[in-house]
Design an enzyme around this catalytic site. Structure first.
Site, PDB file in Angstrom:
ATOM      1  CD  GLU A 109     -55.594  20.857 -31.104  1.00 51.36           C
ATOM      2  OE1 GLU A 109     -56.422  20.316 -30.345  1.00 51.36           O
ATOM      3  OE2 GLU A 109     -55.333  20.420 -32.241  1.00 51.36           O
ATOM      4  N   GLY A 113     -55.891  19.458 -26.891  1.00 49.26           N
ATOM      5  CA  GLY A 113     -56.905  20.466 -27.205  1.00 49.26           C
ATOM      6  C   GLY A 113     -56.740  21.713 -26.350  1.00 49.26           C
ATOM      7  CB  ALA A 152     -60.166  16.396 -26.470  1.00 45.14           C
ATOM      8  CD  GLU A 189     -53.188  16.275 -29.269  1.00 51.60           C
ATOM      9  OE1 GLU A 189     -51.964  16.445 -29.080  1.00 51.60           O
ATOM     10  OE2 GLU A 189     -54.021  17.193 -29.176  1.00 51.60           O
TER      11      GLU A 189
HETATM   12  C1  3H9 Z   1     -56.862  15.859 -27.424  1.00 50.68           C
HETATM   13  O1  3H9 Z   1     -56.798  16.846 -26.754  1.00 50.68           O
HETATM   14  C2  3H9 Z   1     -57.292  15.851 -28.855  1.00 50.68           C
HETATM   15  C3  3H9 Z   1     -57.408  17.221 -29.464  1.00 50.68           C
HETATM   16  O2  3H9 Z   1     -56.258  17.527 -30.223  1.00 50.68           O
HETATM   17  C4  3H9 Z   1     -58.512  17.307 -30.490  1.00 50.68           C
HETATM   18  C5  3H9 Z   1     -59.863  17.064 -30.049  1.00 50.68           C
HETATM   19  C6  3H9 Z   1     -60.868  17.377 -31.125  1.00 50.68           C
HETATM   20  N1  3H9 Z   1     -59.743  13.491 -20.494  1.00 50.68           N
HETATM   21  O3  3H9 Z   1     -52.997  12.100 -14.844  1.00 50.68           O
HETATM   22  P1  3H9 Z   1     -53.724  12.351 -13.586  1.00 50.68           P
HETATM   23  C7  3H9 Z   1     -58.260  12.203 -15.725  1.00 50.68           C
HETATM   24  S1  3H9 Z   1     -56.487  14.339 -26.781  1.00 50.68           S
HETATM   25  C8  3H9 Z   1     -60.419  12.846 -19.526  1.00 50.68           C
HETATM   26  O4  3H9 Z   1     -53.617  11.360 -12.491  1.00 50.68           O
HETATM   27  P2  3H9 Z   1     -52.049  14.594 -12.928  1.00 50.68           P
HETATM   28  C9  3H9 Z   1     -57.502  10.939 -15.380  1.00 50.68           C
HETATM   29  O5  3H9 Z   1     -58.053   9.813 -15.991  1.00 50.68           O
HETATM   30  C10 3H9 Z   1     -56.044  14.667 -25.108  1.00 50.68           C
HETATM   31  N2  3H9 Z   1     -59.888  12.552 -18.313  1.00 50.68           N
HETATM   32  O6  3H9 Z   1     -53.436  13.810 -13.011  1.00 50.68           O
HETATM   33  C11 3H9 Z   1     -57.633  10.925 -13.872  1.00 50.68           C
HETATM   34  O7  3H9 Z   1     -58.940  10.457 -13.578  1.00 50.68           O
HETATM   35  P3  3H9 Z   1     -59.261   9.604 -12.264  1.00 50.68           P
HETATM   36  C12 3H9 Z   1     -54.694  15.213 -25.007  1.00 50.68           C
HETATM   37  C13 3H9 Z   1     -58.641  12.930 -18.081  1.00 50.68           C
HETATM   38  O8  3H9 Z   1     -52.318  15.791 -12.119  1.00 50.68           O
HETATM   39  C14 3H9 Z   1     -57.578  12.409 -13.504  1.00 50.68           C
HETATM   40  O9  3H9 Z   1     -57.919  13.116 -14.693  1.00 50.68           O
HETATM   41  N3  3H9 Z   1     -54.341  15.392 -23.614  1.00 50.68           N
HETATM   42  C15 3H9 Z   1     -57.875  13.597 -19.045  1.00 50.68           C
HETATM   43  O10 3H9 Z   1     -50.948  13.660 -12.546  1.00 50.68           O
HETATM   44  C16 3H9 Z   1     -56.237  12.883 -13.016  1.00 50.68           C
HETATM   45  O11 3H9 Z   1     -55.253  12.517 -13.987  1.00 50.68           O
HETATM   46  C17 3H9 Z   1     -53.640  14.478 -22.936  1.00 50.68           C
HETATM   47  O12 3H9 Z   1     -53.267  13.447 -23.451  1.00 50.68           O
HETATM   48  C18 3H9 Z   1     -58.480  13.890 -20.297  1.00 50.68           C
HETATM   49  N4  3H9 Z   1     -57.816  14.550 -21.278  1.00 50.68           N
HETATM   50  O13 3H9 Z   1     -51.731  15.035 -14.421  1.00 50.68           O
HETATM   51  C19 3H9 Z   1     -53.319  14.832 -21.514  1.00 50.68           C
HETATM   52  N5  3H9 Z   1     -56.646  13.851 -18.545  1.00 50.68           N
HETATM   53  O14 3H9 Z   1     -58.915  10.506 -11.142  1.00 50.68           O
HETATM   54  C20 3H9 Z   1     -53.665  13.696 -20.602  1.00 50.68           C
HETATM   55  C21 3H9 Z   1     -56.649  13.357 -17.295  1.00 50.68           C
HETATM   56  O15 3H9 Z   1     -60.688   9.278 -12.389  1.00 50.68           O
HETATM   57  N6  3H9 Z   1     -53.562  14.052 -19.214  1.00 50.68           N
HETATM   58  N7  3H9 Z   1     -57.847  12.797 -17.010  1.00 50.68           N
HETATM   59  O16 3H9 Z   1     -58.342   8.420 -12.348  1.00 50.68           O
HETATM   60  C22 3H9 Z   1     -52.385  14.208 -18.558  1.00 50.68           C
HETATM   61  O17 3H9 Z   1     -51.313  14.161 -19.126  1.00 50.68           O
HETATM   62  C23 3H9 Z   1     -52.443  14.426 -17.079  1.00 50.68           C
HETATM   63  O18 3H9 Z   1     -53.690  13.958 -16.628  1.00 50.68           O
HETATM   64  C24 3H9 Z   1     -52.289  15.903 -16.619  1.00 50.68           C
HETATM   65  C25 3H9 Z   1     -52.549  15.960 -15.077  1.00 50.68           C
HETATM   66  C26 3H9 Z   1     -50.847  16.362 -16.878  1.00 50.68           C
HETATM   67  C27 3H9 Z   1     -53.264  16.824 -17.294  1.00 50.68           C
END
Ligand code: 3H9
Length: 661
Positions: A118, A115, A76, A138
């Site tokens: 999901e 998400g 999400a 999460e």
């Molecule tokens: C969820 O999904 C809830 C659901 O169950 C239900 C909903 C109803 N959103 O980490 P990076 C940005 S909760 C917005 O350096 P990588 C991050 O801030 C979510 N922004 O890249 C950064 O921005 P900036 C569950 C996001 O390649 C840029 O992307 N998901 C999000 O090393 C690059 O990030 C997670 O907790 C996001 N969800 O790794 C996963 N994710 O460039 C969280 C990232 O402006 N994300 N950004 O600084 C990660 O683990 C890593 O970002 C990922 C990529 C592995 C995806």
């Protein structure tokens, strides 16, 4: 794999971030929402439009859903949390995906997280590239999945692995996902072609709906053991306990009921202080190491020199070897250098034993290590990190000798904790190439690295140090030069305030209990005992001659050392350790009471709330000073230093975040 024509077909835009194209009567839908394809409102509405198009297009027999770039869906859009919800919400999209009469295949081109997983689980089949990872992270954001994760995953993979994955937040690689049944296949090289084949395969013709799957059988005793482990590890965090409750519901109540309870829990936790703090840490970690106006291109590094093969140098060597660099490790004698090699080999062997590293990889890493006692052997190094004893003359001497050996464009980094890196730089031939790389011990495990921008460091030196820290999978935070940099300066303020509290009436065990209840894994005095009191004592004795005699000086640590109480290793310090277990020592209480009497201090009762408030305020005040002096660039940088290097509980967001609430 069948032949698949594609590019001639027109592209349909379902929203600004979701588009589709027909390939062999299959609608291939791509989410393109950089940087990580987070499921923003635009993506959600695009997916709904794509599903409507699928239903209304007789020529389309199935749908393949994939992501552009390296990520399938990163979850999400966390930036939307805390804002009013925008329709369609994710559960609506998930329900529509699952309900599609035509098969929908998730083609996971990279990470499917939160998400994103999901969405994948609501599809009727899943195929992933080898490098994909799948997880529900999460809990790391202080929440639970909010679109069916806790109800779908147990149905797909069985309750035990599902519980482990959701409660830890750790993703699994595709190979493991295939073993546990989370994906149906792993694609060799042509993901979309393989996904289309899967969509056209007779097995896929009738959609397989996850919500309707029966829960696979499992061993309840093993399950309950896992539950106990998770609850024990949670240490006051709310989300893991909620995960346990929700996964249990998946076994006990109909899908729709479990889903409703999961959603209510997600919304409640999403709006909690704990979740706000963890989101702050998430974004602060991603901003850290970004420097306004820094545009220099980092130098390409191949060979890293490490001077000093003590515990710290070897830890740095292990992290550096793991990132693929060649390492030349220098020590004063051949025997010491060989001992260093043994220590590095020992650390690698530990990783092999614990299953974190394959033996072949450990062998390959060790083959890239050279150890030496001859400084001229460091000549090929592109970057040298010194990790020798924290003594100014020794470090200056080393850097001067390196000046004669290294290329002028090689970078020199000091790992000093307390010495002034500007003084070290000024003594070298090229002060512009000197930076600080302050690692935390054990350096192969701790993520934090303070990258010290010295007065004369060039942008190239700084950019190179930052890129190197990231390459070795560390979390770099830029700091200016001051005594203790960001972390130790805040820690000093924390310590001074704790000492004042003792003078006013608190005891070490009161302070430790209060801070452990707040969420620190260990209180300050217990940490001192664990680290040993004698090194700081020796430093204080060295500094005694130059200390301002009028400045307040807290004498108890000296008195403890004078009494032979050097901490846990010696069995006695701030506490006693009969059988290794920490216990309050009435002798220390008596020592503190005598000290107060001597100094004319009157003790009063100080409760835990005051202890916590005073210590947090002291840290935040010092943080404000660091910002005002330009040592730290952002409050978030200070927070992540404390969270990642000093045990500040992430669920409180760090001292600056806590103060801002
Ligand atoms: C969820 O999904 C809830 C659901 O169950 C239900 C909903 C109803 N959103 O980490 P990076 C940005 S909760 C917005 O350096 P990588 C991050 O801030 C979510 N922004 O890249 C950064 O921005 P900036 C569950 C996001 O390649 C840029 O992307 N998901 C999000 O090393 C690059 O990030 C997670 O907790 C996001 N969800 O790794 C996963 N994710 O460039 C969280 C990232 O402006 N994300 N950004 O600084 C990660 O683990 C890593 O970002 C990922 C990529 C592995 C995806």
């Amino acid at each position: 794999m069948a032949e698949h024509q594609a590019d001639s077909e027109p592209r349909t835009d379902f929203s600004s971030t979701v588009s589709g194209q027909m390939q062999n009567r299959v609608l291939v839908v791509t989410i393109d929402n950089p940087p990580v394809n987070a499921i923003s409102a635009e993506v959600r509405s695009g997916l709904m439009a794509a599903l409507a198009h699928l239903a209304q297009t007789p020529d389309a027999t199935a749908m393949v859903l994939t992501g552009a770039g390296r990520t399938f869906i990163g979850g999400a859009d966390i930036r939307e949390f805390g804002k009013p919800p925008v329709d369609p919400i994710l559960p609506t999209v998930i329900a529509a995906l699952e309900a599609s009469d035509k098969p929908v295949i998730a083609a996971l081109n990279g990470a499917a997280l939160g998400g994103g997983l999901e969405v994948a689980m609501a599809c009727h089949r899943r195929i992933a590239v080898r490098t994909a990872s799948l997880g529900l992270p999460e809990v790391k954001l202080g929440i639970v999945p909010g679109a069916g994760g806790t109800q779908m995953l147990p149905r797909l993979v069985c309750a035990i692995p599902a519980l482990g994955m959701i409660a830890s937040g750790k993703p699994v690689p595709s190979a493991e996902a295939l073993t546990i049944g989370l994906v149906d296949d792993v694609s060799g090289s042509e993901l979309i072609g393989d996904a289309i084949d899967m969509a056209l395969c007779p097995n896929s013709i009738s959609p397989r709906r996850t919500s309707q799957l029966a829960l696979p059988a499992f061993d309840t005793a093993t399950y309950e053991t896992e539950v106990q482990k998770i609850l024990k590890k949670a240490r006051g965090e709310r989300a893991p306990a909620e995960v346990v409750r929700l996964v249990r519901l998946a076994m006990e109540v109909p899908f729709a009921e479990g889903l409703a309870e999961e959603r209510a829990t997600f919304l409640r936790l999403r709006d909690s202080e704990e979740a706000a703090a963890l989101r702050h840490v998430f974004f602060a970690e991603r901003s850290a190491g970004k420097v306004d106006g820094l545009e220099a291109t980092p130098l390409t590094l191949a060979t890293i020199g490490i001077a000093g093969t003590g515990l710290m140098g070897c830890g740095i060597a292990v992290a550096t070897l793991a990132a693929g660099y060649d390492v030349i490790a220098l020590d004063q004698t051949v025997e010491a250098a060989e001992k260093g090699r043994d220590r590095i080999a020992g650390l690698l062997a530990q990783s092999v034993k614990s299953g974190r590293l394959a033996q072949a990889d450990a062998d390959a890493q060790l083959s890239r290590l050279t150890v030496t006692a001859t400084i001229t052997d460091m000549a090929p190094a592109d970057l040298v990190i010194e990790a020798v004893f924290d003594d100014l003359d020794g470090k200056i001497d080393l850097f001067r000798r390196l000046d004669d050996v290294l290329r002028p464009d090689a970078i020199l980094a000091t790992n000093t904790s307390y010495l002034d890196p500007d003084t070290i730089a000024a003594a070298t031939a090229f002060p512009t190439r000197v930076v600080g790389l302050h690692f935390f011990s054990p350096a192969h495990i701790m993520r934090l690295v303070e990258v010290v921008r010295c007065a004369k460091s060039t942008d190239t030196a700084l950019a190179t140090a930052l890129a190197f820290a990231r390459k070795i999978r560390k979390l770099p935070v830029v700091t200016g030069v001051c005594e203790g940099f960001i972390g130790n300066r805040i820690f000093s303020a924390y310590r001074s305030e704790a000492e004042r509290l003792i003078e006013e009436g608190a005891l070490p065990q009161d302070i430790d209990r209060a801070m452990e209840d707040y969420g620190f894994p260990m209180g300050l005095f217990a940490v001192y005992d664990m680290a040993g009191l004698e090194i700081a004592w020796a430093r204080r004795k060295r500094q005694a001659a130059t200390r301002d005699p009028l400045a307040p000086y807290f004498e108890i640590p000296d008195r403890l050392c004078e009494a032979g109480r050097f901490g846990a290793k010696s069995g006695r310090g701030w506490y006693v350790y009969p059988d290794g277990k920490r216990s309050v020592d009435p002798d220390v209480t008596a020592m503190i009471e005598a000290y107060r009497l001597e100094k004319g201090l009157t003790a009063r009762l100080i409760d835990d709330a005051e202890i916590i408030q005073r210590l947090l305020a002291a840290m935040a005040r010092e943080g404000d000073a660091l910002l005002a002096e330009g040592i730290a660039a952002r409050p978030g940088d200070i927070d992540i230093v404390l969270v990642n290097g000093y045990g500040f509980p992430a669920r409180k967001g760090g001292p600056m975040f806590a103060a801002s609430r």
